[in-house]
Design a protein around this motif. Structure first.
Motif, PDB file in Angstrom:
ATOM      1  N   UNK A  28      42.226  -2.366 -53.139  1.00  0.00           N
ATOM      2  CA  UNK A  28      42.917  -3.595 -52.768  1.00  0.00           C
ATOM      3  C   UNK A  28      43.820  -3.367 -51.560  1.00  0.00           C
ATOM      4  N   UNK A  29      43.501  -3.956 -50.411  1.00  0.00           N
ATOM      5  CA  UNK A  29      44.466  -3.956 -49.307  1.00  0.00           C
ATOM      6  C   UNK A  29      45.688  -4.760 -49.727  1.00  0.00           C
ATOM      7  N   UNK A  30      46.879  -4.270 -49.433  1.00  0.00           N
ATOM      8  CA  UNK A  30      48.105  -4.881 -49.942  1.00  0.00           C
ATOM      9  C   UNK A  30      48.275  -6.318 -49.464  1.00  0.00           C
ATOM     10  N   UNK A  31      47.628  -6.689 -48.368  1.00  0.00           N
ATOM     11  CA  UNK A  31      47.802  -8.045 -47.838  1.00  0.00           C
ATOM     12  C   UNK A  31      47.002  -9.103 -48.582  1.00  0.00           C
TER      13      UNK A  31
ATOM     14  N   UNK B 102      39.769 -13.123 -62.215  1.00  0.00           N
ATOM     15  CA  UNK B 102      38.836 -12.643 -61.195  1.00  0.00           C
ATOM     16  C   UNK B 102      38.657 -11.141 -61.309  1.00  0.00           C
ATOM     17  N   UNK B 103      39.759 -10.422 -61.511  1.00  0.00           N
ATOM     18  CA  UNK B 103      39.680  -8.970 -61.653  1.00  0.00           C
ATOM     19  C   UNK B 103      38.847  -8.584 -62.866  1.00  0.00           C
ATOM     20  N   UNK B 104      39.031  -9.272 -63.978  1.00  0.00           N
ATOM     21  CA  UNK B 104      38.241  -8.972 -65.174  1.00  0.00           C
ATOM     22  C   UNK B 104      36.766  -9.267 -64.951  1.00  0.00           C
ATOM     23  N   UNK B 105      36.471 -10.341 -64.214  1.00  0.00           N
ATOM     24  CA  UNK B 105      35.085 -10.661 -63.897  1.00  0.00           C
ATOM     25  C   UNK B 105      34.465  -9.561 -63.037  1.00  0.00           C
TER      26      UNK B 105
ATOM     27  N   UNK C 203      33.763 -15.839 -52.556  1.00  0.00           N
ATOM     28  CA  UNK C 203      34.187 -17.222 -52.791  1.00  0.00           C
ATOM     29  C   UNK C 203      33.625 -18.091 -51.678  1.00  0.00           C
ATOM     30  N   UNK C 204      32.790 -19.064 -52.062  1.00  0.00           N
ATOM     31  CA  UNK C 204      32.153 -19.987 -51.118  1.00  0.00           C
ATOM     32  C   UNK C 204      31.516 -19.245 -49.944  1.00  0.00           C
ATOM     33  N   UNK C 205      30.804 -18.182 -50.271  1.00  0.00           N
ATOM     34  CA  UNK C 205      30.058 -17.434 -49.264  1.00  0.00           C
ATOM     35  C   UNK C 205      30.857 -16.405 -48.501  1.00  0.00           C
ATOM     36  N   UNK C 206      32.168 -16.290 -48.777  1.00  0.00           N
ATOM     37  CA  UNK C 206      33.020 -15.348 -48.051  1.00  0.00           C
ATOM     38  C   UNK C 206      33.425 -14.190 -48.962  1.00  0.00           C
ATOM     39  N   UNK C 207      33.260 -12.964 -48.463  1.00  0.00           N
ATOM     40  CA  UNK C 207      33.631 -11.777 -49.221  1.00  0.00           C
ATOM     41  C   UNK C 207      35.131 -11.571 -49.192  1.00  0.00           C
ATOM     42  N   UNK C 208      35.675 -11.096 -50.303  1.00  0.00           N
ATOM     43  CA  UNK C 208      37.115 -10.922 -50.381  1.00  0.00           C
ATOM     44  C   UNK C 208      37.514  -9.642 -51.083  1.00  0.00           C
ATOM     45  N   UNK C 209      38.720  -9.630 -51.618  1.00  0.00           N
ATOM     46  CA  UNK C 209      39.310  -8.485 -52.310  1.00  0.00           C
ATOM     47  C   UNK C 209      40.027  -8.974 -53.567  1.00  0.00           C
ATOM     48  N   UNK C 210      40.118  -7.996 -54.532  1.00  0.00           N
ATOM     49  CA  UNK C 210      39.814  -6.561 -54.537  1.00  0.00           C
ATOM     50  C   UNK C 210      38.315  -6.289 -54.685  1.00  0.00           C
ATOM     51  N   UNK C 211      37.927  -5.048 -54.389  1.00  0.00           N
ATOM     52  CA  UNK C 211      36.525  -4.642 -54.493  1.00  0.00           C
ATOM     53  C   UNK C 211      36.397  -3.453 -55.436  1.00  0.00           C
ATOM     54  N   UNK C 212      35.264  -3.404 -56.090  1.00  0.00           N
ATOM     55  CA  UNK C 212      35.004  -2.354 -57.081  1.00  0.00           C
ATOM     56  C   UNK C 212      33.992  -1.360 -56.519  1.00  0.00           C
TER      57      UNK C 212
ATOM     58  N   UNK D 232      41.890 -17.212 -53.931  1.00  0.00           N
ATOM     59  CA  UNK D 232      42.865 -16.166 -53.668  1.00  0.00           C
ATOM     60  C   UNK D 232      42.250 -14.885 -53.133  1.00  0.00           C
ATOM     61  N   UNK D 233      40.983 -14.636 -53.427  1.00  0.00           N
ATOM     62  CA  UNK D 233      40.358 -13.382 -52.991  1.00  0.00           C
ATOM     63  C   UNK D 233      40.160 -13.314 -51.484  1.00  0.00           C
ATOM     64  N   UNK D 234      40.196 -14.442 -50.798  1.00  0.00           N
ATOM     65  CA  UNK D 234      40.001 -14.439 -49.344  1.00  0.00           C
ATOM     66  C   UNK D 234      41.282 -14.787 -48.582  1.00  0.00           C
ATOM     67  N   UNK D 235      42.405 -14.892 -49.301  1.00  0.00           N
ATOM     68  CA  UNK D 235      43.667 -15.250 -48.666  1.00  0.00           C
ATOM     69  C   UNK D 235      44.450 -13.993 -48.295  1.00  0.00           C
TER      70      UNK D 235
END
Length: 300
Positions: free
Chosen positions: A108-111, A119-122, A134-143, A163-166
């Motif tokens: 997880x990048x801190x930003x 979402x994390x549990x998923x 989310x809606x075609x955009x990759x985000x964080x955190x990543x596993x 929130x994953x792309x913000x």
């Protein structure tokens, strides 16, 4: 059973493009958010998901951040070349450090602090490496799967969490994240609602009538007030007529002119009635909130 840890990347300085709502440069990991700081909020969410150990990648302001997290039970990894590293290089360094003593690692990048626990549990339910989308955009955190999990490719994990792309970096980043976190908190906070309705044989004066009269006072026209409230002109007249009939007093002075009845203004008695209604409504909300806090404090 897989041993899954986490890595929070907090080695950059963020100073060039990170500002608070007043345009002042901020040290992002320690920026106030949701009653704590960005990085402490992230660590709390990661820990509630059962992730251990939680590592923090340090670089810029490393001693300051160590002191800030001194009682949070995290491990530190130092990136001595943080000024030369981009996000991918920083993540690779953390993954290398974690590979010897865990099977999977959440990076997880801190930003990116706005992701939800759901979402994390998923993400953690995925059998191998996975990235939230989310809606075609990759985000964080990543596993990341660090050992053989039977899966070799990184899977896309569709989520209903913007929130994953913000990111808090860049123009308006801090404001967008703060607004999203606040809206999400409010949507999940138990609260009570009050509604004051005055009656005789039937209800005749409530919030909708009050707002209509207030709109008439501001616009000088029933037609304009009804349009503002998205009700018909006829319905607006019926509401006013019913109030006047039940109370036996005039709420409006009608000034003729045109097919829609010209302009209208609130009478002195009507204004006094509205002021009393509004005052009682505010007192009722305040008193009800006190009772709510007493009876439902354990459920908030």
């Amino acid at each position: 059973m897989w041993k899954t840890g986490a890595l929070v990347i907090a080695s950059c300085d963020y100073a060039e493009d990170n500002r608070d709502n007043e345009g002042i440069p901020v040290y992002l990991p320690m920026y106030p958010l949701d009653g704590t700081t960005v990085i402490k909020r992230e660590i709390a969410v990661l820990r509630r998901a059962g992730l251990s150990p939680i590592m923090v990648l340090l670089g810029y302001q490393k001693e300051l951040l160590k002191n800030h997290l001194s009682h949070n039970g995290v491990l530190y990894v130092e990136d001595r070349d943080w000024q030369k590293h981009d996000l991918a290089s920083s993540a690779a360094l953390g993954i290398q450090e974690a590979a010897g003593f865990m099977d999977r690692l959440v990076v997880l990048p801190v930003e990116y602090p706005a992701f939800s626990r759901e979402t994390l549990e998923q993400l953690l339910s995925c059998p191998g490496s996975a990235v939230p989308v989310y809606e075609g955009k990759s985000g964080y955190p990543r596993l990341y799967a660090l050992k053989n999990s039977g899966e070799t490719d990184t899977a896309q994990c569709p989520v209903e969490d913007p929130g994953v792309i913000l990111s808090m970096k860049g123009e308006e980043g801090v404001r967008r994240v703060e607004q999203y976190v606040r809206e999400r908190r409010d949507a999940n906070t138990l609260s009570c609602r009050t509604r004051l309705v005055l009656s005789k044989e039937e209800d005749f004066f409530g919030p909708e009538v009050y707002e209509l009269l207030k709109a008439i006072d501001e616009t000088g026209s029933i037609q304009a007030a009804a349009a503002r409230m998205h009700i018909s002109y006829t319905k607006g007249w019926k509401m006013v007529n019913q109030v006047e009939k039940e109370m036996g007093l005039l709420f409006l002075n009608r000034l003729s002119g045109g097919k829609n009845g010209g302009s209208s203004e609130i009478t002195g008695e009507g204004r006094l009635f509205m002021e009393r209604y509004h005052a009682m409504e505010e007192d009722m909300k305040r008193i009800c909130q006190q009772f709510f806090d007493t009876y439902f404090c354990d459920f908030q």
